[in-house]
Structures are given as C-alpha cells and as structure tokens.
Design an enzyme around this catalytic site. Sequence first.
Site, mmCIF file in Angstrom:
data_model
loop_
_atom_site.group_PDB
_atom_site.id
_atom_site.type_symbol
_atom_site.label_atom_id
_atom_site.label_comp_id
_atom_site.label_asym_id
_atom_site.label_seq_id
_atom_site.Cartn_x
_atom_site.Cartn_y
_atom_site.Cartn_z
ATOM 1 N N GLU A 1 0.790 -1.244 0.115
ATOM 2 C CA GLU A 1 0.172 -0.035 -0.111
ATOM 3 C C GLU A 1 0.760 1.232 0.048
ATOM 4 O O GLU A 1 1.660 1.322 0.930
ATOM 5 C CB GLU A 1 -0.943 -0.065 1.160
ATOM 6 N N HIS A 2 0.600 2.239 -0.976
ATOM 7 C CA HIS A 2 1.261 3.501 -1.269
ATOM 8 C C HIS A 2 2.860 3.204 -1.805
ATOM 9 O O HIS A 2 3.380 4.133 -1.610
ATOM 10 C CB HIS A 2 1.345 4.263 0.227
ATOM 11 N N THR A 3 3.060 2.068 -2.039
ATOM 12 C CA THR A 3 4.419 1.514 -2.668
ATOM 13 C C THR A 3 4.413 1.949 -4.119
ATOM 14 O O THR A 3 5.658 2.022 -4.536
ATOM 15 C CB THR A 3 4.668 0.229 -2.510
ATOM 16 N N GLY B 1 -16.472 4.932 -3.997
ATOM 17 C CA GLY B 1 -15.760 5.489 -2.515
ATOM 18 C C GLY B 1 -15.693 4.368 -1.640
ATOM 19 O O GLY B 1 -15.145 4.520 -0.375
ATOM 20 N N LEU C 1 -12.307 0.352 -3.940
ATOM 21 C CA LEU C 1 -12.069 -0.849 -4.438
ATOM 22 C C LEU C 1 -11.995 -0.409 -6.214
ATOM 23 O O LEU C 1 -12.297 -1.023 -6.937
ATOM 24 C CB LEU C 1 -13.366 -1.659 -4.505
ATOM 25 N N SER D 1 -13.127 4.082 -9.975
ATOM 26 C CA SER D 1 -12.751 5.177 -10.782
ATOM 27 C C SER D 1 -11.786 4.556 -11.956
ATOM 28 O O SER D 1 -11.951 4.382 -13.050
ATOM 29 C CB SER D 1 -12.228 6.454 -10.413
ATOM 30 N N GLU E 1 -6.287 10.398 -14.874
ATOM 31 C CA GLU E 1 -6.704 10.590 -13.501
ATOM 32 C C GLU E 1 -5.810 11.504 -12.677
ATOM 33 O O GLU E 1 -6.497 12.195 -12.109
ATOM 34 C CB GLU E 1 -6.378 8.983 -12.804
ATOM 35 N N ASP F 1 -3.953 0.704 -9.351
ATOM 36 C CA ASP F 1 -5.370 0.597 -9.972
ATOM 37 C C ASP F 1 -5.582 -0.149 -11.225
ATOM 38 O O ASP F 1 -6.028 -0.946 -11.517
ATOM 39 C CB ASP F 1 -6.492 1.337 -9.429
ATOM 40 N N TYR G 1 -4.066 11.847 0.732
ATOM 41 C CA TYR G 1 -3.323 11.082 -0.211
ATOM 42 C C TYR G 1 -2.170 11.803 -0.648
ATOM 43 O O TYR G 1 -0.896 11.482 -0.600
ATOM 44 C CB TYR G 1 -4.224 10.561 -1.235
#
Length: 406
Positions: free
Chosen positions: A42-44, A144, A147, A150, A182, A194, A246
């Site tokens: 995550e966030h990597t 939201g 998952l 978008s 995005e 994503d 974020y």
Amino acid sequence: MNEQSNRPNRQAAGTQQHFAERFGAHPDGVWAAPGRVNLIGEHTDYNEGFVLPFAIPHHASVAVRRTADGVLRVAGRQDVAGHGAVEVDLARLVAADGVRVAAELPGWARYVAGVFWSFGQSSREIGGLTAGYEIVVDSSVPIGAGLSSSAALECAVAVAVDDLANLGYNRRDLVLVCQRAENEFVGAPTGILDQSASLLSEAGHGLFLDCRTRVSRPVPLALAETGLQILVIDTKVSHAHESGGYGQLRQACETGAQILGVPALRDVGVGELCDAEAVMPGQIFARVKHIVTENQRVLDVVALLETEPFDAAALGELLTSSHVSMRDDFGNSCPEMDLAVETAVAAGAHGARMTGGGFGGSAIALVKASEADAVRDAVVRAFAEAGHAAPDVFPVLPSAGARRVS
Ligand code: GLA
C-alpha cells in the site's frame, strides 16, 4: 462458469439494452473492466516499489457506438432517468488545453472524458479519436469503497476506444493512458496500482508488479482450492483521493527520499532504517518506515504464495502487520477500519488489513471458508455496538482483467 466470473456478461446485457433505450441504436460492443483489492503493497506504487493486487468480480462496463458527428455523449445507466447525456466536443477535448473541459463535467463523466483527453496527448490517430462516440456506463464497483471504481471506469473506456479507433496500444501503455487521465484531467495524484490491476490481472492470480520497471507477473492465488476466502469489509467510510490526505502522504514520502538522497523510497532497505531515523523528523520517518517495510512484506508474500502449499497463517500475519504499519506509521487508517481488522482477527481470520489508499474504504480479511460467516457476523455486530453504519461484507475471487464482453 461460476457465479462471480459470469457477472460481466450478465451486466453487459443490461448495459446493451439501456444503450438501445437511450440512443435508439445498438452499440458496437460492450467492454468491462474490474475493480480491485490490493492484497498487499500500500502506497508503494508511487514510491517505485512493489504491489500485489488482484481484480475482483465487480466491474464497470461501457456500451459504446462510434459515430461521425465529433461529439462524445455519455450517459450513466443508474442516473439517466430524466437527465440528458453529458455532451463534449471531441476536438476541443483532445486539444492540448482540453484539460480545462474537466471543470464543466460532473464527477463521474471526468473519468470517461479524461481517457479521451489522455489518448489525445499521446496518440497519432486523432481522427479515430474525434470521430464521435455514444457511451452508456454501468458499474457494480461500489463508489468510494476503496475498490477502484474510478480506475475500472477509465480502463473500460480505454479498452473500448483502443479497439474501436484501432489505436493499437498494448495493455501496459493503456495503464499509463488511464493514470494520466486520473492525474492530470481528474486531478488525483495516484500511482499505477489500480489501472494495472484492472488491465493486467488474470483469474485465479494476484498481479505482482514492480512499479519502477512496470514488469509484472501473475502469482497463483488458489483460495477456493485451499479452503480459504478473502472477505471484503466495506466500512462505508467514504474517501476521495483528489483532495487532502493522499497528496500529503505522497509529499512526505518524497521528502523522505530527498533527505536520504535516493530517487525513490524503493531504494531504501529495511537494514537502512536505523540510520534513516537519525536524519529526519519523526513523522517523515514513520511514513518512510511504512513504505520500506511494506515493500519487504510484498516480497515475503510473493515468496509464500509461490511455495506450495502456501502457509495461510503466515500470509495472514503479514497482512495484519501491513495494517498495523498503516495504522501506527503511515497514518491513513480510521477507527472503523481498525475495528474491522481487529474484530476479524479476533473472530478467527488468519489476518486482515485495510486495502487501497485509506482514510476509509474497505478492509480485506483472509479467512477459512468455513469461518467466513462467523467473521462477517462478528464484524457486523461490532459495528452495531460501536454505533457505526452497517458494513457490507462479501467474498471476492481473483478475477480476469478488462475485456470485451459482447
Ligand atoms: C489508491 C491509488 C493507488 C495507490 C493506492 C495505495 O488506490 O489510486 O495508486 O497509491 O491508493 O496503495
């Protein structure tokens, strides 16, 4: 074909019918792209590190017809009653300053228009792009919920337009087209996690992706065969990455990399953390520590999954450590999420963690299939007792990536 993998085809029929009602014609085809859960990492992604997501059965689908009047017309299946389609002049949209069009569009239509804009910045086939398109959008990815609703929409539009306009992009390049939409059109400073999951995933597998080289490989994730399930726990705490937290976390990571004199936190190993702590403010160090240890956890999970039979308890422990790292060091969890994770583990899950960008959204829990109901009931009860809105809890199987479905 099982219930989960058949979903895109069933949804496609509805989208196609709606297209006929809305535009009075048959679409040229229907394309679907899935949402994702991130198993770990995550966030990597924007730190040029490792991620291991998989596609879920929930997906966005688009019914599309190429026309010749130079206009993009987009209607959502759910919200069209009484509303006209959103209309955009395509020549204006794909122009260099077409990004200004974003401000005139409702939120969801930006993801669709953004993909046209982004193609326009890199494609030489502008004629195919500006010909004219009618699109009906439908989606079963909860919005939201962390998952990737978008990215699913962007990727469905991207594969459809690439097909219909014969743009000839490969999947890895489509990832970048959608990410640019995005980042620059919608304005969310996200990485490639994503879109990669939505475009590159294979059924029954996780997608191990090196976000620096963009090289990926499928990693077997034989859940059903080993009596396991992954439950999604949608906490109903909604998040949005265009604003706030974020971007600040991303900045903190960049500051950490700058202080350490490396191009990205990917270049820092767990053994170097001790020295790093001495040279930066405590909060920046905490963010750095999460990223550095999370990269190692992704590698450890891949090694576990590639050893047969894989050790579910060890996998669960790594998932829970990832959550603790986000809760205590990265600072992107929330009380509902912590409650979901703690309750799932106390009720017998091998492990659990928040998935996605954070500040709300969903957790995942690795459970024995035979204990899935007990875990779900425990989480629902704990939320009720704490006075939180009821969560949605459902199993997900690793599913196929974006494709044409009719
Ligand atoms: C969001 C972003 C991704 C990634 C995750 C956190 O989902 O879109 O690029 O950064 O958050 O891992």
